[in-house]
Design a protein around this motif. Structure first.
Motif, PDB file in Angstrom:
ATOM      1  N   ARG A 123       5.502   6.974   6.335  1.00  0.00           N
ATOM      2  CA  ARG A 123       6.785   6.286   6.522  1.00  0.00           C
ATOM      3  C   ARG A 123       7.106   6.133   8.012  1.00  0.00           C
ATOM      4  N   LYS A 124       6.748   7.119   8.790  1.00  0.00           N
ATOM      5  CA  LYS A 124       7.041   7.081  10.216  1.00  0.00           C
ATOM      6  C   LYS A 124       6.104   6.145  10.965  1.00  0.00           C
ATOM      7  N   TYR A 125       4.840   6.067  10.495  1.00  0.00           N
ATOM      8  CA  TYR A 125       3.832   5.236  11.162  1.00  0.00           C
ATOM      9  C   TYR A 125       3.133   4.336  10.122  1.00  0.00           C
ATOM     10  N   PRO A 126       3.880   3.441   9.486  1.00  0.00           N
ATOM     11  CA  PRO A 126       3.284   2.663   8.384  1.00  0.00           C
ATOM     12  C   PRO A 126       2.117   1.783   8.805  1.00  0.00           C
ATOM     13  N   GLU A 127       2.115   1.328  10.063  1.00  0.00           N
ATOM     14  CA  GLU A 127       1.047   0.444  10.510  1.00  0.00           C
ATOM     15  C   GLU A 127      -0.256   1.190  10.779  1.00  0.00           C
ATOM     16  N   GLN A 128      -0.258   2.525  10.614  1.00  0.00           N
ATOM     17  CA  GLN A 128      -1.464   3.300  10.909  1.00  0.00           C
ATOM     18  C   GLN A 128      -2.134   3.881   9.665  1.00  0.00           C
ATOM     19  N   TRP A 129      -1.550   3.652   8.480  1.00  0.00           N
ATOM     20  CA  TRP A 129      -2.158   4.203   7.253  1.00  0.00           C
ATOM     21  C   TRP A 129      -3.059   3.167   6.598  1.00  0.00           C
ATOM     22  N   LEU A 130      -4.023   3.643   5.823  1.00  0.00           N
ATOM     23  CA  LEU A 130      -5.030   2.786   5.203  1.00  0.00           C
ATOM     24  C   LEU A 130      -4.476   2.164   3.915  1.00  0.00           C
ATOM     25  N   TRP A 131      -3.601   1.194   4.054  1.00  0.00           N
ATOM     26  CA  TRP A 131      -2.972   0.545   2.894  1.00  0.00           C
ATOM     27  C   TRP A 131      -3.966  -0.224   2.036  1.00  0.00           C
ATOM     28  N   VAL A 132      -5.144  -0.534   2.556  1.00  0.00           N
ATOM     29  CA  VAL A 132      -6.075  -1.380   1.819  1.00  0.00           C
ATOM     30  C   VAL A 132      -6.874  -0.612   0.772  1.00  0.00           C
ATOM     31  N   HIS A 133      -6.583   0.667   0.594  1.00  0.00           N
ATOM     32  CA  HIS A 133      -7.193   1.473  -0.470  1.00  0.00           C
ATOM     33  C   HIS A 133      -6.284   1.447  -1.699  1.00  0.00           C
ATOM     34  N   ARG A 134      -6.867   1.301  -2.879  1.00  0.00           N
ATOM     35  CA  ARG A 134      -6.063   1.233  -4.114  1.00  0.00           C
ATOM     36  C   ARG A 134      -5.604   2.635  -4.521  1.00  0.00           C
ATOM     37  N   ARG A 135      -4.594   3.103  -3.815  1.00  0.00           N
ATOM     38  CA  ARG A 135      -4.125   4.484  -3.981  1.00  0.00           C
ATOM     39  C   ARG A 135      -3.572   4.752  -5.374  1.00  0.00           C
ATOM     40  N   TRP A 136      -2.998   3.746  -6.024  1.00  0.00           N
ATOM     41  CA  TRP A 136      -2.374   3.938  -7.335  1.00  0.00           C
ATOM     42  C   TRP A 136      -3.216   3.324  -8.452  1.00  0.00           C
ATOM     43  N   LYS A 137      -4.528   3.272  -8.263  1.00  0.00           N
ATOM     44  CA  LYS A 137      -5.404   2.638  -9.248  1.00  0.00           C
ATOM     45  C   LYS A 137      -5.375   3.374 -10.588  1.00  0.00           C
ATOM     46  N   THR A 138      -5.559   4.675 -10.576  1.00  0.00           N
ATOM     47  CA  THR A 138      -5.546   5.459 -11.806  1.00  0.00           C
ATOM     48  C   THR A 138      -4.108   5.603 -12.292  1.00  0.00           C
ATOM     49  N   ARG A 139      -3.873   5.278 -13.569  1.00  0.00           N
ATOM     50  CA  ARG A 139      -2.523   5.357 -14.116  1.00  0.00           C
ATOM     51  C   ARG A 139      -2.445   6.400 -15.225  1.00  0.00           C
ATOM     52  N   PRO A 140      -1.259   6.996 -15.410  1.00  0.00           N
ATOM     53  CA  PRO A 140      -1.068   7.885 -16.557  1.00  0.00           C
ATOM     54  C   PRO A 140      -1.322   7.138 -17.856  1.00  0.00           C
ATOM     55  N   ASP A 141      -1.727   7.856 -18.889  1.00  0.00           N
ATOM     56  CA  ASP A 141      -2.013   7.243 -20.183  1.00  0.00           C
ATOM     57  C   ASP A 141      -0.843   6.389 -20.644  1.00  0.00           C
ATOM     58  N   GLY A 142      -1.175   5.181 -21.058  1.00  0.00           N
ATOM     59  CA  GLY A 142      -0.161   4.297 -21.596  1.00  0.00           C
ATOM     60  C   GLY A 142       0.526   3.408 -20.580  1.00  0.00           C
ATOM     61  N   GLN A 143       0.294   3.665 -19.298  1.00  0.00           N
ATOM     62  CA  GLN A 143       0.923   2.829 -18.270  1.00  0.00           C
ATOM     63  C   GLN A 143      -0.020   1.700 -17.853  1.00  0.00           C
ATOM     64  N   PRO A 144       0.526   0.502 -17.616  1.00  0.00           N
ATOM     65  CA  PRO A 144      -0.320  -0.627 -17.208  1.00  0.00           C
ATOM     66  C   PRO A 144      -0.838  -0.447 -15.770  1.00  0.00           C
ATOM     67  N   GLY A 145      -1.915  -1.134 -15.450  1.00  0.00           N
ATOM     68  CA  GLY A 145      -2.437  -1.094 -14.090  1.00  0.00           C
ATOM     69  C   GLY A 145      -1.492  -1.743 -13.103  1.00  0.00           C
ATOM     70  N   LEU A 146      -1.590  -1.337 -11.846  1.00  0.00           N
ATOM     71  CA  LEU A 146      -0.709  -1.854 -10.799  1.00  0.00           C
ATOM     72  C   LEU A 146      -1.394  -2.896  -9.924  1.00  0.00           C
ATOM     73  N   TYR A 147      -2.687  -3.151 -10.155  1.00  0.00           N
ATOM     74  CA  TYR A 147      -3.391  -4.099  -9.295  1.00  0.00           C
ATOM     75  C   TYR A 147      -3.946  -5.261 -10.142  1.00  0.00           C
TER      76      TYR A 147
END
Length: 299
Positions: free
Chosen positions: A275-299
């Motif tokens: 949050r403090k340095y958003p331009e320095q984190w690796l946003w291009v990784h699908r961090r939320w790819k795995t979802r809890p059972d029953g939840q739709p994918g986010l990508y």
């Protein structure tokens, strides 16, 4: 043959950036980062989607600007990585400095080993390299690269001054032995996982499947968990390795609940830096790819 050709191209890039003066190497690396930004629309889409999930209040123009800066920062780090053989204890401060080394020394003095909690933010490769130059080599948990020739080259650079690599798929025994010897282990804890190695813990308010191994090991060994992030300082024109005080772990009579609670705590620490340095984190990784059972994918 494909691996050999890829290696030849990477070797030429590494040696080319290595021989350039630092300002030119950085400029070339950042330029290459921008070219990759232009050439990979899928990575741009992933980055923008992640920002939509994590920071929905940002306007689209700001999100695009952040993603461009992410690629620029990756190029800058690439240039410094290629120049690792040129650095020694006497000149590494031109690239990166400590901010909170006393916190590391206090954690190490506990005598039960140090778990270095970090993430793909800023100059993560540079932080462990600088630490080894100051006679604090660490063990790094990392997945091997698919190309064995490039993997050998990257490992050679990472371990120039005593660092050692634990393969991400088989590191438990070596990690425990290192901690018993009072050594330091660095773990990048911000990548998507799958059960059972990962458990769901909030990251920017959305459940993210997160490695639980760090919490399990810390609770088992009583090793100090020390947050450390190498952040690019635009004013200094170098990186600062922020080392915060060791975290106070959550301990109750329920070990599994403690693992979940501490994993969530670690995510909160990483989130605070992103949050403090958003331009320095690796946003291009699908961090939320795995979802809890029953939840739709986010990508």
């Amino acid at each position: 043959m494909r691996h050999r050709l890829e290696y030849a191209l990477v070797w030429l890039l590494v040696k080319g950036l290595q021989v350039l003066p630092r300002p030119l190497a950085r400029a070339a690396g950042m330029g290459l980062g921008y070219l990759i930004y232009l050439a990979h629309p899928r990575l741009r889409r992933v980055g923008l989607r992640n920002l939509e999930i994590a920071l929905p209040e940002l306007p689209k123009t700001q999100r695009r600007k952040i993603i461009r800066k992410v690629f620029s920062g990756l190029g800058r780090q690439l240039a410094e990585f290629c120049r690792f053989p040129k650095y020694a204890k006497g000149n590494i401060s031109e690239v990166i400095i400590y901010d909170g080394i006393e916190n590391f020394e206090a954690a190490r003095a506990r005598g039960k080993g140090v778990l270095f909690l970090t993430a793909h933010i800023g100059g993560w490769e540079i932080s462990s390299f600088m630490h080894s130059l100051h006679s604090h080599p660490m063990h790094i948990v990392a997945r091997g690269l698919d190309n064995p020739y490039i993997d050998r080259l990257v490992t050679q650079y990472r371990t120039l001054h005593g660092n050692q690599i634990f393969d991400k798929d088989d590191y438990a025994r070596g990690l425990l032995a290192a901690l018993r010897n009072g050594e330091t282990v660095g773990i990048l804890m911000d990548t998507n996982m799958t059960p059972p190695q990962g458990i769901f813990a909030d990251f920017f308010g959305t459940p993210a499947c997160t490695a639980s191994g760090l919490a399990r090991v810390a609770l088992k060994t009583d090793a100090a968990v020390l947050p450390g992030f190498a952040i690019w300082d635009a004013n200094l024109r170098k990186y600062r390795l922020h080392m915060a005080p060791a975290l106070e772990l959550i301990r109750t009579a329920d070990n599994e609940a403690d693992i979940a609670a501490n994993t969530a705590l670690f995510n909160k620490v990483i989130e605070s830096f992103v949050r403090k340095y958003p331009e320095q984190w690796l946003w291009v990784h699908r961090r939320w790819k795995t979802r809890p059972d029953g939840q739709p994918g986010l990508y």
